[in-house]
Design a protein around this motif. Sequence first.
Motif, PDB file in Angstrom:
ATOM      1  N   ASN A 184      39.350  53.932  38.275  1.00 31.23           N
ATOM      2  CA  ASN A 184      39.618  53.398  36.996  1.00 31.23           C
ATOM      3  C   ASN A 184      40.196  52.227  36.671  1.00 31.23           C
ATOM      4  OD1 ASN A 184      38.158  55.615  35.794  1.00 31.23           O
ATOM      5  ND2 ASN A 184      40.140  56.730  35.764  1.00 31.23           N
ATOM      6  N   ILE A 185      40.783  51.346  37.668  1.00 33.66           N
ATOM      7  CA  ILE A 185      41.380  50.170  37.873  1.00 33.66           C
ATOM      8  C   ILE A 185      40.425  49.226  37.780  1.00 33.66           C
ATOM      9  CG2 ILE A 185      43.078  48.685  39.112  1.00 33.66           C
ATOM     10  CD1 ILE A 185      44.561  51.314  40.325  1.00 33.66           C
ATOM     11  N   LYS A 186      40.607  48.036  36.931  1.00 29.22           N
ATOM     12  CA  LYS A 186      39.620  47.037  36.865  1.00 29.22           C
ATOM     13  C   LYS A 186      40.375  45.552  36.872  1.00 29.22           C
ATOM     14  CE  LYS A 186      36.421  49.932  34.309  1.00 29.22           C
ATOM     15  NZ  LYS A 186      35.550  50.240  33.094  1.00 29.22           N
ATOM     16  N   PRO A 187      39.890  44.723  37.408  1.00 34.49           N
ATOM     17  CA  PRO A 187      40.524  43.306  37.150  1.00 34.49           C
ATOM     18  C   PRO A 187      40.097  42.709  35.855  1.00 34.49           C
ATOM     19  CG  PRO A 187      38.320  43.211  38.695  1.00 34.49           C
ATOM     20  CD  PRO A 187      38.825  44.556  38.363  1.00 34.49           C
ATOM     21  N   LEU A 188      40.915  42.223  35.219  1.00 34.39           N
ATOM     22  CA  LEU A 188      40.841  41.859  33.934  1.00 34.39           C
ATOM     23  C   LEU A 188      40.817  40.214  33.961  1.00 34.39           C
ATOM     24  CD1 LEU A 188      43.300  43.874  31.587  1.00 34.39           C
ATOM     25  CD2 LEU A 188      41.046  44.181  31.890  1.00 34.39           C
ATOM     26  N   THR A 189      41.456  39.433  34.634  1.00 31.84           N
ATOM     27  CA  THR A 189      41.329  38.053  34.569  1.00 31.84           C
ATOM     28  C   THR A 189      41.332  37.465  35.907  1.00 31.84           C
ATOM     29  OG1 THR A 189      43.721  38.028  34.466  1.00 31.84           O
ATOM     30  CG2 THR A 189      42.682  37.712  32.325  1.00 31.84           C
ATOM     31  N   VAL A 190      40.523  36.401  36.294  1.00 29.13           N
ATOM     32  CA  VAL A 190      40.357  35.872  37.346  1.00 29.13           C
ATOM     33  C   VAL A 190      40.451  34.403  37.384  1.00 29.13           C
ATOM     34  CG1 VAL A 190      38.009  35.763  37.355  1.00 29.13           C
ATOM     35  CG2 VAL A 190      38.768  35.648  39.470  1.00 29.13           C
ATOM     36  N   THR A 218      32.921  21.152  45.962  1.00 26.94           N
ATOM     37  CA  THR A 218      32.209  20.213  46.770  1.00 26.94           C
ATOM     38  C   THR A 218      31.570  21.200  48.166  1.00 26.94           C
ATOM     39  OG1 THR A 218      34.165  19.610  47.917  1.00 26.94           O
ATOM     40  CG2 THR A 218      33.279  18.154  46.182  1.00 26.94           C
ATOM     41  N   PRO A 219      30.628  20.672  48.899  1.00 26.57           N
ATOM     42  CA  PRO A 219      30.109  21.564  49.754  1.00 26.57           C
ATOM     43  C   PRO A 219      30.671  21.408  51.050  1.00 26.57           C
ATOM     44  CG  PRO A 219      28.733  19.776  49.353  1.00 26.57           C
ATOM     45  CD  PRO A 219      29.734  19.582  48.332  1.00 26.57           C
ATOM     46  N   GLY A 220      31.096  22.584  51.843  1.00 25.54           N
ATOM     47  CA  GLY A 220      31.756  22.787  53.086  1.00 25.54           C
ATOM     48  C   GLY A 220      32.943  22.877  52.922  1.00 25.54           C
ATOM     49  N   ILE A 221      33.793  22.771  51.702  1.00 26.10           N
ATOM     50  CA  ILE A 221      35.398  22.999  51.437  1.00 26.10           C
ATOM     51  C   ILE A 221      35.574  24.280  50.885  1.00 26.10           C
ATOM     52  CG2 ILE A 221      37.195  22.141  50.493  1.00 26.10           C
ATOM     53  CD1 ILE A 221      36.132  19.237  50.611  1.00 26.10           C
ATOM     54  N   GLU A 222      36.200  25.036  51.421  1.00 23.31           N
ATOM     55  CA  GLU A 222      36.814  26.528  50.688  1.00 23.31           C
ATOM     56  C   GLU A 222      37.813  26.143  49.404  1.00 23.31           C
ATOM     57  OE1 GLU A 222      36.711  29.538  54.331  1.00 23.31           O
ATOM     58  OE2 GLU A 222      38.513  28.538  53.932  1.00 23.31           O
ATOM     59  N   SER A 223      37.473  27.092  48.404  1.00 20.83           N
ATOM     60  CA  SER A 223      38.377  26.965  47.385  1.00 20.83           C
ATOM     61  C   SER A 223      38.667  28.479  47.107  1.00 20.83           C
ATOM     62  CB  SER A 223      37.537  26.758  46.112  1.00 20.83           C
ATOM     63  OG  SER A 223      37.244  25.291  46.099  1.00 20.83           O
ATOM     64  N   GLU A 224      39.941  28.309  46.710  1.00 20.59           N
ATOM     65  CA  GLU A 224      40.787  29.683  46.514  1.00 20.59           C
ATOM     66  C   GLU A 224      40.368  30.634  44.799  1.00 20.59           C
ATOM     67  OE1 GLU A 224      44.581  30.968  48.356  1.00 20.59           O
ATOM     68  OE2 GLU A 224      44.973  30.581  46.381  1.00 20.59           O
ATOM     69  N   PHE A 225      39.904  31.887  45.068  1.00 19.47           N
ATOM     70  CA  PHE A 225      39.672  32.813  43.908  1.00 19.47           C
ATOM     71  C   PHE A 225      40.716  33.891  43.851  1.00 19.47           C
ATOM     72  CE2 PHE A 225      35.781  30.388  44.816  1.00 19.47           C
ATOM     73  CZ  PHE A 225      35.151  30.080  43.568  1.00 19.47           C
ATOM     74  N   THR A 226      41.376  33.903  42.739  1.00 19.64           N
ATOM     75  CA  THR A 226      42.532  34.866  42.681  1.00 19.64           C
ATOM     76  C   THR A 226      42.193  36.113  41.435  1.00 19.64           C
ATOM     77  OG1 THR A 226      43.928  33.368  43.835  1.00 19.64           O
ATOM     78  CG2 THR A 226      44.962  35.247  42.749  1.00 19.64           C
ATOM     79  N   VAL A 227      42.500  37.020  41.471  1.00 19.01           N
ATOM     80  CA  VAL A 227      42.612  37.997  40.622  1.00 19.01           C
ATOM     81  C   VAL A 227      44.058  38.070  39.835  1.00 19.01           C
ATOM     82  CG1 VAL A 227      42.714  40.522  39.783  1.00 19.01           C
ATOM     83  CG2 VAL A 227      40.780  39.649  41.230  1.00 19.01           C
ATOM     84  N   LEU A 228      44.286  37.744  38.853  1.00 15.68           N
ATOM     85  CA  LEU A 228      45.499  37.595  37.933  1.00 15.68           C
ATOM     86  C   LEU A 228      45.886  38.702  37.521  1.00 15.68           C
ATOM     87  CD1 LEU A 228      45.116  34.014  36.381  1.00 15.68           C
ATOM     88  CD2 LEU A 228      46.223  34.579  38.801  1.00 15.68           C
ATOM     89  N   SER A 229      45.278  39.708  36.776  1.00 16.90           N
ATOM     90  CA  SER A 229      45.688  40.947  35.918  1.00 16.90           C
ATOM     91  C   SER A 229      44.614  41.978  36.202  1.00 16.90           C
ATOM     92  CB  SER A 229      46.095  40.351  34.590  1.00 16.90           C
ATOM     93  OG  SER A 229      44.821  40.130  33.857  1.00 16.90           O
ATOM     94  N   TYR A 230      45.244  43.264  35.989  1.00 16.86           N
ATOM     95  CA  TYR A 230      44.313  44.308  35.918  1.00 16.86           C
ATOM     96  C   TYR A 230      44.644  45.193  34.731  1.00 16.86           C
ATOM     97  CZ  TYR A 230      44.550  43.154  40.816  1.00 16.86           C
ATOM     98  OH  TYR A 230      44.704  42.498  42.086  1.00 16.86           O
ATOM     99  N   ASN A 231      43.830  46.041  34.329  1.00 19.57           N
ATOM    100  CA  ASN A 231      43.874  46.944  33.063  1.00 19.57           C
ATOM    101  C   ASN A 231      45.014  48.249  33.438  1.00 19.57           C
ATOM    102  OD1 ASN A 231      42.253  48.538  35.069  1.00 19.57           O
ATOM    103  ND2 ASN A 231      41.586  49.734  33.508  1.00 19.57           N
ATOM    104  N   LYS A 232      45.296  48.358  34.617  1.00 19.09           N
ATOM    105  CA  LYS A 232      46.337  49.047  35.034  1.00 19.09           C
ATOM    106  C   LYS A 232      47.152  48.757  36.276  1.00 19.09           C
ATOM    107  CE  LYS A 232      43.866  53.694  33.564  1.00 19.09           C
ATOM    108  NZ  LYS A 232      43.462  54.792  34.197  1.00 19.09           N
ATOM    109  N   PRO A 233      48.436  48.952  36.177  1.00 27.31           N
ATOM    110  CA  PRO A 233      49.305  48.446  37.298  1.00 27.31           C
ATOM    111  C   PRO A 233      48.690  48.703  38.621  1.00 27.31           C
ATOM    112  CG  PRO A 233      50.737  49.506  35.873  1.00 27.31           C
ATOM    113  CD  PRO A 233      49.263  49.952  35.494  1.00 27.31           C
ATOM    114  N   PRO A 234      48.194  47.867  39.606  1.00 27.45           N
ATOM    115  CA  PRO A 234      47.507  48.475  40.712  1.00 27.45           C
ATOM    116  C   PRO A 234      48.756  48.535  41.901  1.00 27.45           C
ATOM    117  CG  PRO A 234      47.873  45.796  40.409  1.00 27.45           C
ATOM    118  CD  PRO A 234      48.255  46.507  39.104  1.00 27.45           C
ATOM    119  N   ARG A 235      48.089  49.514  42.860  1.00 28.96           N
ATOM    120  CA  ARG A 235      49.000  49.884  44.027  1.00 28.96           C
ATOM    121  C   ARG A 235      48.150  49.468  45.051  1.00 28.96           C
ATOM    122  NH1 ARG A 235      50.086  56.193  45.094  1.00 28.96           N
ATOM    123  NH2 ARG A 235      47.674  56.290  44.960  1.00 28.96           N
ATOM    124  N   THR A 236      47.162  50.089  45.846  1.00 29.38           N
ATOM    125  CA  THR A 236      46.846  49.648  47.045  1.00 29.38           C
ATOM    126  C   THR A 236      45.420  48.897  46.938  1.00 29.38           C
ATOM    127  OG1 THR A 236      45.711  52.019  47.109  1.00 29.38           O
ATOM    128  CG2 THR A 236      48.003  51.757  48.281  1.00 29.38           C
TER     129      THR A 236
END
Length: 786
Positions: free
Chosen positions: A141-147, A154-172
Amino acid sequence: MTAPTAAEIEKFREYCVQQPVNLLDPATKIRAVWPYGSFKHKIKRGEDLGRIANRYASSGKAPKGCDWKFLARFNFGCDKASYVNWVLIDKFGFDETKNLTRNKKNYAFKGEEEILIPCGPANASVGAVSPSNLNTLVTSNIKPLTVRGPSLMTPGIESEFTVLSYNKPPRTTRNSINWKILDVAANTSTIHSTQGEKVAIQFAPADVGKVFRVYPYIGADSTIIEGVFVELQVLELLISKQVALSRVKDNLVLHTDNINKVYNPSAIVIGANRMNTAAIFKVTSVKPTSQAVRAKTPVLPRSVPMSPWDNLPVNYSGLTWRIKAGTDLTAGKAKFIKQGKDQENIGSECYLEGKTVGLLVLEAYCRYAKKPFRTLTLKVVNERSIKYRVNLLKHSDAIKTTFTVARIQEFFDCADRYLRQIGLKMEADNTATTYPSIGADNFVVAGAGQTGYFNVTGVPRKYVDVEDADSELASVINCEPKVLNFAFAYRDKTEADKHPKGYGFGIGPSAAKNLLSKPQGGTDALAAIPDTFNGVYEDIEPNATGTGYKDIEAWTTPDTPSAEADKIGIIIHNPQPVIEGGKDPTTDAYLSEMGQTIAHEIAHCAALKHRDGDDGVVMPADPGTPHTGDEAGVNGDMTERNLMYSSDHDEGPSDLDLLQLNVYRSSVLALNNSNRGGLTLKAFTGRSNKISSKANQTKYVNVEVSRRRVRVPNAYMNFWVKATANNIVKIQTIDNWQVATRMMDTGMVKLKLKFGPDVGKTAKIIVYAGHEDDLVETEIDCEIIA
């Protein structure tokens, strides 16, 4: 509701969007994933969101920690006043001239408006873990709310994607988040190979031009929350030198322009602390050019017009600039100048002011990228002057230059716009002394009404008509030694190959003495010194071994015994309509071209060769076709056509790179007014820089470079012998000096001198040293005694 203007949209992109959600229906998407429901509240006159939020949060009806921003996001999808104001006008019919707060910056509620209040358990805190719920969470039932993630990659360069919040407090669940990547146009998706709350994603060159959505989700069935994603484009960003081209309508470099007309220059000038004087660095183009740029995640409604790729907003938040931490080799320092209220290093362009002389590395990043897509090695410099004199040559009323003093001054002002990219400027020589003869020829010299300008009459026609055989002498009529001399002359020729614009000479012919060129004159053991100078290029980050550095071929310095060896001159001809293709010398196009011509010819006097094979530099463009001779680059890539292109340099980019900067600024032409940092040069001869020796004897001389009485290692040094014959004195060896780089090892070098057989003969050894943009010169007088 009136459609928002482009300026309002841009402001919204930059300042209003807080949550990366789908703004087609922002409030609905937020409320849809709030697990505890909501209830209505009818606003009373005088209430505001802050008072309402505090009332319900303190009573436990709303989540603990709920404030006005949370209510605004819950109802309107954003917590910025400017966007909330739009909603109030549209939803509640607010009058744009009424319903204002006391400070008249926002709208006030009239009363009777209805908003929704989020419900929540009394012990739940917004964004925090609730201890009472830890043991009752159900993972599915836990879902990411914001990312969060980039809007541009640009091609060939890694970028970082991060989940910022959830609908319930995440644990594991943080480590079990999966990521789906959707190709929007093709409507095909792939699952990213790694899991986690943070992931690094990159795209291939084949993806350039495509739009992707990146979704986080929990669960093996790839179930996603449709409104929670990052949308981005994959594009190739280009940062190259860019100068207005003289033959492009309304895009000329004029004498009235700001002096930072050149974008992405090689030099950052110390003290240039305003936007019209600082160095400008910017993204100059992108690929593919047909793509539209989405300015920021989240994506605005599709109906909003997007800027074309080559018109990136100046304050585009998807790009950022950084100065890399300095090393011993990149000890230069600079700072970003604010372009607006608070913007410094964010956007498609930035402004830099130099603080400490030396090399530095500027990096350009896409936001959230793990490494820069472009690095530039640059040099922080002091502004330095090149002193010049101007002589207007006249044989008769019919045979004289057609340019006026005022027009020539405009030429030099225009040349300053090109020279600014390497931190130089033209300065008229205030020496009033005249030199009315060359050899047996005498002239009448008088001031022309402006400092540094002279009328020269009675000039034999061979000089004003300027046959090639007499050009060297014509260029140095009425010349002050070590000051760049310009001779503006009549020329009655129609052949296209007879230098229609101008050309430069030092008597010899050769360039002026240069710190980095090949020393000549009475040297035996030094004969193996290479002609080239090995140095750093913009695309190469300096390192201790010099790996990847480029060579540039400098001119051989003069060793003539003539007293005119330090006379350096340039001929500029009056315009010839037949040769010049009918150009009108009164136009701005001709003015812009003459500014380039003057900067180009001065560079020759400073020891620079043509950038199409002559200077030995092979540019990355068109590597399969070597460019040599005057025809080089005609059908090749324009990146080779900078200011030092051999012909028609006004048709292409007019930049100077970092290699050329180092050679240009190391010339005796730029020696005047250059020593600002206390650099000193001293020869230890025992007799005030004089040394004598019996015939055929060997002597040793130490030469030291210091700053405030401390020796300076790694300074550049060069040597010349001026004598009536080369066998008077010869430099046989130089200890602690690297011949390939002209660099000292310890701040002190030892010269082994061999004197010739002729008693009574004299000579001069000229020593020239430079460090951290300071140049100093000294002379050692040598004499053979009985």
